[in-house]
Design an enzyme around this catalytic site. Sequence first.
Site, PDB file in Angstrom:
ATOM      1  N   SER A 141       8.068 -20.820  24.198  1.00 36.82           N
ATOM      2  CA  SER A 141       9.281 -21.068  24.995  1.00 36.82           C
ATOM      3  C   SER A 141       9.195 -20.173  26.226  1.00 36.82           C
ATOM      4  O   SER A 141       8.382 -19.237  26.264  1.00 36.82           O
ATOM      5  CB  SER A 141      10.506 -20.683  24.154  1.00 36.82           C
ATOM      6  N   TYR A 154      15.471 -15.638  18.124  1.00 39.12           N
ATOM      7  CA  TYR A 154      14.722 -16.743  18.753  1.00 39.12           C
ATOM      8  C   TYR A 154      13.625 -16.198  19.673  1.00 39.12           C
ATOM      9  O   TYR A 154      12.456 -16.593  19.568  1.00 39.12           O
ATOM     10  CB  TYR A 154      15.691 -17.639  19.538  1.00 39.12           C
TER      11      TYR A 154
HETATM   12  P1  NDP Z   1      15.190 -30.430  18.172  1.00 38.76           P
HETATM   13  O1  NDP Z   1      16.355 -29.771  17.527  1.00 38.76           O
HETATM   14  O2  NDP Z   1      15.379 -31.715  18.882  1.00 38.76           O
HETATM   15  O3  NDP Z   1      14.004 -30.615  17.134  1.00 38.76           O
HETATM   16  C1  NDP Z   1      13.669 -29.617  16.214  1.00 38.76           C
HETATM   17  C2  NDP Z   1      12.820 -30.245  15.148  1.00 38.76           C
HETATM   18  O4  NDP Z   1      12.461 -29.247  14.188  1.00 38.76           O
HETATM   19  C3  NDP Z   1      13.531 -31.351  14.416  1.00 38.76           C
HETATM   20  O5  NDP Z   1      12.655 -32.447  14.373  1.00 38.76           O
HETATM   21  C4  NDP Z   1      13.798 -30.785  13.036  1.00 38.76           C
HETATM   22  O6  NDP Z   1      13.686 -31.832  12.083  1.00 38.76           O
HETATM   23  C5  NDP Z   1      12.669 -29.766  12.898  1.00 38.76           C
HETATM   24  N1  NDP Z   1      12.976 -28.670  11.975  1.00 38.76           N
HETATM   25  C6  NDP Z   1      13.937 -27.721  12.075  1.00 38.76           C
HETATM   26  N2  NDP Z   1      13.922 -26.924  10.997  1.00 38.76           N
HETATM   27  C7  NDP Z   1      12.921 -27.379  10.203  1.00 38.76           C
HETATM   28  C8  NDP Z   1      12.399 -26.979   8.944  1.00 38.76           C
HETATM   29  N3  NDP Z   1      12.909 -25.949   8.260  1.00 38.76           N
HETATM   30  N4  NDP Z   1      11.369 -27.678   8.426  1.00 38.76           N
HETATM   31  C9  NDP Z   1      10.840 -28.733   9.086  1.00 38.76           C
HETATM   32  N5  NDP Z   1      11.291 -29.154  10.279  1.00 38.76           N
HETATM   33  C10 NDP Z   1      12.319 -28.495  10.821  1.00 38.76           C
HETATM   34  O7  NDP Z   1      14.620 -29.309  19.172  1.00 38.76           O
HETATM   35  P2  NDP Z   1      13.521 -29.335  20.319  1.00 38.76           P
HETATM   36  O8  NDP Z   1      12.765 -30.595  20.307  1.00 38.76           O
HETATM   37  O9  NDP Z   1      14.186 -28.896  21.552  1.00 38.76           O
HETATM   38  O10 NDP Z   1      12.600 -28.137  19.832  1.00 38.76           O
HETATM   39  C11 NDP Z   1      11.262 -28.296  19.405  1.00 38.76           C
HETATM   40  C12 NDP Z   1      10.524 -26.996  19.629  1.00 38.76           C
HETATM   41  O11 NDP Z   1      10.503 -26.686  21.025  1.00 38.76           O
HETATM   42  C13 NDP Z   1      11.180 -25.790  18.950  1.00 38.76           C
HETATM   43  O12 NDP Z   1      10.189 -24.932  18.454  1.00 38.76           O
HETATM   44  C14 NDP Z   1      11.933 -25.127  20.090  1.00 38.76           C
HETATM   45  O13 NDP Z   1      12.133 -23.763  19.868  1.00 38.76           O
HETATM   46  C15 NDP Z   1      10.977 -25.380  21.229  1.00 38.76           C
HETATM   47  N6  NDP Z   1      11.572 -25.274  22.557  1.00 38.76           N
HETATM   48  C16 NDP Z   1      12.595 -26.073  22.949  1.00 38.76           C
HETATM   49  C17 NDP Z   1      13.103 -25.943  24.235  1.00 38.76           C
HETATM   50  C18 NDP Z   1      14.204 -26.814  24.738  1.00 38.76           C
HETATM   51  O14 NDP Z   1      14.703 -26.542  25.852  1.00 38.76           O
HETATM   52  N7  NDP Z   1      14.630 -27.844  24.031  1.00 38.76           N
HETATM   53  C19 NDP Z   1      12.586 -24.939  25.179  1.00 38.76           C
HETATM   54  C20 NDP Z   1      11.510 -24.168  24.655  1.00 38.76           C
HETATM   55  C21 NDP Z   1      11.027 -24.332  23.395  1.00 38.76           C
HETATM   56  P3  NDP Z   1      14.644 -31.922  10.767  1.00 38.76           P
HETATM   57  O15 NDP Z   1      16.029 -31.683  11.229  1.00 38.76           O
HETATM   58  O16 NDP Z   1      14.376 -33.270  10.204  1.00 38.76           O
HETATM   59  O17 NDP Z   1      14.144 -30.849   9.871  1.00 38.76           O
END
Ligand code: NDP
Length: 251
Positions: A141, A154
């Site tokens: 990130s 985070y």
């Molecule tokens: P979302 O909330 O859209 O997606 C997060 C995903 O992680 C979901 O598909 C969720 O699926 C999965 N997830 C969460 N907890 C678990 C778990 N315990 N086991 C398995 N899967 C899990 O977020 P983003 O797409 O924005 O984030 C994706 C990545 O990108 C993250 O690592 C985030 O920190 C990073 N990021 C995002 C930014 C942004 O601006 N959006 C910026 C920088 C980094 P389910 O609920 O089915 O478990």
Amino acid sequence: MKMFDLTGKVAIVTGGNGGIGLGMARGLAEAGAQVVLSGRNQAKGDKAAAELGHGAIFIAADVTKKADCAALVEAVAARLGRIDILINNAGIAIRKAPQDITEVEWHRVMDTNMTSAFLMSQLVYPHMVAAGGGKVINIGSVMSLFAASHTAPYASSKGAIMQFTKATAAAWAKDGIQCNCVLPGWIDTELTVAAREQVVGLNEMILARTSAGRWGKPEDLAGIAVFLASPASDFVTGAAIPCDGGYMARG
Ligand code: NDP
């Protein structure tokens, strides 16, 4: 182009059933990879796999549970015969001042964002060695480098995953495995929707500081995923690459 061709490659994307994970998965699938999406929510996962097409499948796993991670890797290896690409993307955020974070909350964020990447990388390693090489893409990130008042767990997890990437890159280069970290900027997903609505001035700050003048979309991460998963990046390892519309270039 052959350099970016992923035909015959098998990829696992954790948190691939939505947001950035699904955006990256779309790039891999369009480049020819057999994609396995993972996440906890089966219904969301089945829908995402159907929408993605290209033979993508969904296998449920909670990456905070070692047994789930092991079952996921075993299922992919048994069903598809190999593992070439791993995207450690699953992530959550808990926004609180450091003095208010409970120990449970701290571990929840670290387990989901960081320890899962350690477990999954360790589990796929023998499969990548057997395949003659592989690609691990960790999702950091802008908070791998910066932080803010309400981001203690985070930002800690995201700083750690960037360093973890360098350590695995150093260890596994001899095996033909490249490990890199992508640092997304502000992307419009379920993760950021609450912050966007609740944090006064955040939307305006992001629009002003991001040179592209807009929030990122999950599809904006597809290209870098294909690059880091393909032979085009065979001499790139241990890197932390922003994909942020110019957010970090600006003071
Ligand atoms: P979302 O909330 O859209 O997606 C997060 C995903 O992680 C979901 O598909 C969720 O699926 C999965 N997830 C969460 N907890 C678990 C778990 N315990 N086991 C398995 N899967 C899990 O977020 P983003 O797409 O924005 O984030 C994706 C990545 O990108 C993250 O690592 C985030 O920190 C990073 N990021 C995002 C930014 C942004 O601006 N959006 C910026 C920088 C980094 P389910 O609920 O089915 O478990």
